[in-house]
Write an enzyme that holds these catalytic residues in place. Structure first.
Site, short mmCIF file in Angstrom:
data_model
loop_
_atom_site.label_atom_id
_atom_site.label_comp_id
_atom_site.label_asym_id
_atom_site.label_seq_id
_atom_site.Cartn_x
_atom_site.Cartn_y
_atom_site.Cartn_z
N LYS A 107 0.84 -1.18 0.02
CA LYS A 107 -0.08 -0.13 -0.04
C LYS A 107 0.95 1.12 0.03
CE LYS A 107 -4.24 1.63 0.21
NZ LYS A 107 -5.10 1.50 -0.62
N ASP A 163 -6.48 -15.92 4.67
CA ASP A 163 -7.68 -16.25 5.16
C ASP A 163 -8.77 -16.09 3.99
OD1 ASP A 163 -6.91 -16.80 7.46
OD2 ASP A 163 -8.69 -16.44 8.47
N ASP A 171 -5.65 -3.50 -1.77
CA ASP A 171 -6.98 -3.60 -1.92
C ASP A 171 -7.46 -4.13 -3.30
OD1 ASP A 171 -5.50 -1.39 -2.79
OD2 ASP A 171 -7.18 0.18 -2.34
P1 ATP Z 1 -9.28 -17.64 16.84
O1 ATP Z 1 -9.77 -16.59 17.99
O2 ATP Z 1 -8.42 -18.69 17.70
O3 ATP Z 1 -8.58 -17.36 15.73
P2 ATP Z 1 -11.44 -17.92 15.50
O4 ATP Z 1 -12.97 -18.80 15.58
O5 ATP Z 1 -11.84 -16.47 15.52
O6 ATP Z 1 -10.51 -18.56 16.62
P3 ATP Z 1 -10.83 -19.39 13.29
O7 ATP Z 1 -10.37 -20.44 14.30
O8 ATP Z 1 -9.73 -19.23 12.42
O9 ATP Z 1 -11.09 -18.15 14.04
O10 ATP Z 1 -12.30 -19.78 12.70
C1 ATP Z 1 -12.97 -19.02 11.93
C2 ATP Z 1 -13.96 -20.01 11.49
O11 ATP Z 1 -13.64 -21.34 10.43
C3 ATP Z 1 -15.05 -20.64 12.50
O12 ATP Z 1 -16.43 -20.54 12.25
C4 ATP Z 1 -14.30 -22.05 12.73
O13 ATP Z 1 -15.29 -22.95 13.16
C5 ATP Z 1 -14.06 -22.30 11.21
N1 ATP Z 1 -12.81 -23.35 11.10
C6 ATP Z 1 -11.54 -23.03 11.46
N2 ATP Z 1 -10.80 -23.98 11.34
C7 ATP Z 1 -11.63 -25.09 10.99
C8 ATP Z 1 -11.57 -26.49 10.92
N3 ATP Z 1 -10.28 -27.10 10.94
N4 ATP Z 1 -12.41 -27.37 10.46
C9 ATP Z 1 -13.71 -26.67 10.33
N5 ATP Z 1 -13.81 -25.44 10.79
C10 ATP Z 1 -13.05 -24.63 10.77
#
Ligand code: ATP
Length: 338
Positions: free
Chosen positions: A171, A232, A204
């Site tokens: 950026k 992500d 962006d």
């Molecule tokens: P953290 O605060 O530890 O980062 P989070 O829930 O904010 O946890 P993630 O764990 O990255 O963030 O999860 C984001 C979404 O993706 C959630 O709804 C989670 O259930 C789903 N998810 C993450 N990993 C998996 C997995 N291995 N299998 C199925 N769903 C997953």
């Protein structure tokens, strides 16, 4: 062959996906006559509650002495664990492949790129402080770290042997100083790699193009936080976080881990997809192979087994199936033997 693997089981869904991954590692041990010495080390929220520290010194010492580390996600203490480990062990490259998998609901079936993210500085350096009526953070970008990660990205583009194309994402139109240093360093390194096409893109625009034309990317080279966010988004193009694996790579050591966090919303329900960690183990064997271990076949075997199980329609709920975390691990392990 003997390989010492430090294992962090982590928090949330960490222990369940670790167990499923261990099932696969045991199958690989038998099939390929390996001796995988799994050395369990503590880190994360549970470790903090038990020992008063999220990342004990013993853990760091054992990781240093091991050949490699495999890590499940930790919860709220991630900044004290993985962000610190990256800096302490100088794991300067964060590598996150995004590949369309057969039988998985992907945006397109021809996506195959990798995000190479600088892993030790930027806004994640941790320099935050209070100011009147708020807080401030310092973004550190050095020529040394930018050139080092750029070299890594160009070498990767060469070795992938696909489009041989690196795009630096930044950026610099707004963050003229910090992104300016990053971008100039990338252009300097690019001069040495005449066989690799190089261009740059605003972050962006990159976020948009990842959805609009993901098939046009080969190697994305970027700074710490941009890479974190774009990975992500990238994971979502090819089946979601349940399949997203990553490596934190240094010159002497590496830690492999799922891209996702501890997923507190599904913990204990046996719904989590362990492929994120099993595919991280695949990356781990690929890295070990680059360091002289005869394990290329091992990573290939994981890859083929995962594809085969996906093709048979056996998946966890995130991919539309009904297998539990444990069952998924067992399916992959069974496939390794066939
Ligand atoms: P953290 O605060 O530890 O980062 P989070 O829930 O904010 O946890 P993630 O764990 O990255 O963030 O999860 C984001 C979404 O993706 C959630 O709804 C989670 O259930 C789903 N998810 C993450 N990993 C998996 C997995 N291995 N299998 C199925 N769903 C997953």
């Amino acid at each position: 062959m003997n390989i010492d693997i430090a294992l962090i089981r982590g928090d949330g869904i960490g222990p369940e996906i670790s167990e499923a991954t261990l099932e696969v590692l045991r199958a690989l041990e038998q099939k390929f006559r390996l001796q995988l010495n799994i050395i369990e080390v503590e880190a994360g929220d549970r470790c903090l509650a038990k020992n008063g520290r999220a990342l004990p010194e013993e853990t760091v010492e054992i990781i240093r002495k091991s050949d490699v580390c495999l890590k499940a996600p930790v919860g709220k203490s991630a900044a004290e664990v993985i962000v610190k480990l990256r800096q302490m062990l100088n794991l300067y490259g964060n590598v996150r492949p995004t590949i369309s998998m057969p039988y998985v609901n992907c945006l397109r079936d021809d996506i195959d790129f990798v995000i190479v993210r600088e892993n030790t500085e930027g806004l994640y350096k941790g320099y935050e402080f209070d100011v009147e009526d708020g807080a401030a953070a310092i973004r550190v970008i050095t020529k040394k770290a930018s050139s080092r990660i750029a070299e890594y990205a160009f070498r990767m583009a060469e070795s992938r042997n696909k489009m041989k194309k690196v795009i630096a994402v930044h950026k610099a139109n707004v963050m003229k100083k910090t992104c300016g240093v990053f971008l100039r360093s990338c252009y300097d390194v690019a001069k040495k790699y005449s066989g690799v096409e190089f261009s740059d893109m605003l972050v962006d625009a990159a976020a948009m193009n990842l959805i609009r034309q993901p098939q046009t990317f080969d190697v994305i080279l970027t700074t710490n936080m941009f890479g974190d966010i774009l990975s992500d988004e990238a994971a979502q193009l090819t089946g979601g976080l349940g399949l997203a694996a990553s490596g934190n790579i240094g010159d002497e050591m590496a830690i492999f881990e799922p891209v996702h966090g501890s997923a507190p919303d599904i913990v204990g329900k046996e719904k989590s997809n362990p492929l994120s960690m099993i595919l991280s183990a695949k990356m781990m064997f690929e890295w070990l192979a680059t360091r002289g271990s005869q394990v290329s076949e091992v990573s290939r075997s994981i890859n083929e087994s995962v594809k085969h199980v996906l093709a048979s329609g056996k998946t966890t709920p995130d991919l539309g199936g009904s297998l539990s975390t444990e069952e998924m691990g067992k399916e992959i392990a069974r496939q390794i033997f066939s």
